[in-house]
Scaffold this motif. Structure first.
Motif, short mmCIF file in Angstrom:
data_model
loop_
_atom_site.label_atom_id
_atom_site.label_comp_id
_atom_site.label_asym_id
_atom_site.label_seq_id
_atom_site.Cartn_x
_atom_site.Cartn_y
_atom_site.Cartn_z
N GLY A 86 48.10 42.60 53.26
CA GLY A 86 49.36 43.23 52.88
C GLY A 86 49.90 42.69 51.57
N VAL A 87 51.09 43.17 51.23
CA VAL A 87 51.73 42.81 49.97
C VAL A 87 53.20 42.51 50.23
CG1 VAL A 87 52.40 43.66 47.67
CG2 VAL A 87 50.15 44.24 48.61
N ILE A 88 53.69 41.43 49.67
CA ILE A 88 55.12 41.14 49.73
C ILE A 88 55.72 41.59 48.40
CG2 ILE A 88 54.89 38.73 48.93
CD1 ILE A 88 57.22 38.11 50.96
N ILE A 89 56.78 42.37 48.49
CA ILE A 89 57.47 42.85 47.30
C ILE A 89 58.80 42.12 47.22
CG2 ILE A 89 58.40 44.84 46.08
CD1 ILE A 89 56.46 46.61 47.69
N LEU A 90 58.97 41.38 46.15
CA LEU A 90 60.20 40.62 45.91
C LEU A 90 61.02 41.38 44.88
CD1 LEU A 90 58.51 37.11 45.59
CD2 LEU A 90 59.41 38.20 47.67
N THR A 91 62.27 41.68 45.21
CA THR A 91 63.12 42.44 44.29
C THR A 91 64.35 41.63 43.92
OG1 THR A 91 64.44 43.55 46.00
CG2 THR A 91 62.35 44.59 45.37
N ASP A 92 65.00 42.04 42.82
CA ASP A 92 66.10 41.22 42.32
C ASP A 92 67.39 41.31 43.13
OD1 ASP A 92 66.60 43.80 41.35
OD2 ASP A 92 66.53 43.21 39.25
N MET A 93 67.75 42.50 43.63
CA MET A 93 68.98 42.54 44.43
C MET A 93 69.00 43.74 45.37
SD MET A 93 71.92 43.52 41.73
CE MET A 93 72.24 45.22 41.35
N PHE A 94 69.55 43.50 46.54
CA PHE A 94 69.65 44.56 47.54
C PHE A 94 70.56 45.66 47.02
CE2 PHE A 94 71.43 46.54 51.35
CZ PHE A 94 70.26 46.90 51.98
N GLY A 95 70.14 46.89 47.20
CA GLY A 95 70.95 48.03 46.77
C GLY A 95 70.64 48.52 45.38
N LYS A 123 51.17 48.57 53.77
CA LYS A 123 51.44 47.34 54.52
C LYS A 123 52.20 46.40 53.59
CE LYS A 123 49.22 43.73 57.23
NZ LYS A 123 47.94 43.17 57.68
N VAL A 124 53.53 46.56 53.57
CA VAL A 124 54.38 45.76 52.68
C VAL A 124 55.59 45.23 53.43
CG1 VAL A 124 53.70 47.05 50.60
CG2 VAL A 124 55.77 47.71 51.83
N GLU A 125 56.13 44.16 52.93
CA GLU A 125 57.45 43.66 53.30
C GLU A 125 58.25 43.55 52.02
OE1 GLU A 125 59.13 42.87 56.03
OE2 GLU A 125 57.53 43.11 57.51
N VAL A 126 59.52 43.86 52.08
CA VAL A 126 60.39 43.79 50.91
C VAL A 126 61.44 42.71 51.16
CG1 VAL A 126 62.02 45.06 49.44
CG2 VAL A 126 60.04 46.25 50.42
N VAL A 127 61.54 41.76 50.23
CA VAL A 127 62.53 40.69 50.31
C VAL A 127 63.35 40.75 49.03
CG1 VAL A 127 62.94 38.22 50.58
CG2 VAL A 127 60.95 39.27 51.68
N THR A 128 64.66 40.80 49.18
CA THR A 128 65.53 40.94 48.01
C THR A 128 66.11 39.59 47.59
OG1 THR A 128 67.54 41.35 49.31
CG2 THR A 128 66.17 43.25 48.79
N GLY A 129 66.68 39.57 46.38
CA GLY A 129 67.32 38.36 45.87
C GLY A 129 66.33 37.33 45.36
N VAL A 130 65.23 37.77 44.79
CA VAL A 130 64.19 36.85 44.37
C VAL A 130 64.74 35.78 43.42
CG1 VAL A 130 63.36 38.28 42.43
CG2 VAL A 130 61.82 36.63 43.49
N ASN A 131 64.36 34.55 43.69
CA ASN A 131 64.67 33.44 42.79
C ASN A 131 63.43 32.55 42.72
OD1 ASN A 131 64.79 31.89 45.19
ND2 ASN A 131 67.01 31.85 45.23
#
Length: 147
Positions: free
Chosen positions: A68-77, A92-100
């Motif tokens: 799978g792939v984890i997608i890290l994004t800068d901010m929710f919304g 097959k992905v998971e998305v996690v927001t607020g990447v730092n």
């Protein structure tokens, strides 16, 4: 890392406004050294939304070696997150927001974990990486003086 381990590691995509993701990726590689199976995609006015979705879809397919792939994004919304969420039903992905940076370093160092567990660890590391340092130091000084 053996070829077998590489096949089981989670791919990583950072999707962000402008060049934030590529700068974070360069910084993580400065700290950890070169990393494989990772990419950053910028969302800006120079690219049509459909083009960005195509690039994101292509990256998810290319980077998924089976784990799978984890997608890290800068901010929710934000647009980067909204575009990433469109892949939840097709890849097959998971998305996690607020990447730092603490989140990204944790993901790189534990990417052999199952995708869902990795997403949880990423969120925890990102939250722990946010510290109001002045308050923390003042509280430690107070505790030392009171003790």
């Amino acid at each position: 890392m053996t070829d077998e381990n590489k096949k089981t590691q989670v791919g990583i995509i950072i999707v962000s406004h402008a060049d934030y993701g590529s700068a974070m990726l360069r910084t993580a590689e400065f700290i950890l050294g070169p990393q494989s199976d990772c990419s950053s995609i910028s969302v800006d006015v120079a690219h049509e939304v459909s083009e960005t979705v195509r690039r994101l879809t292509d990256a998810a397919q290319r980077l998924d070696k089976g784990a799978g792939v984890i997608i890290l994004t800068d901010m929710f919304g934000g647009t980067p997150t909204n575009l990433a969420l469109s892949l939840l039903t097709t890849h097959k992905v998971e998305v996690v927001t607020g990447v730092n940076l603490p989140m990204l370093l944790k993901v790189f160092s534990t990417r052999e974990k199952p995708l869902e567990e990795l997403a949880q660890l990423a969120g925890e590391a990102g939250a722990k990486g946010i510290v109001v340092a002045g308050n923390m130091l003042r509280n430690k000084a107070r505790a030392k003086n009171d003790g």
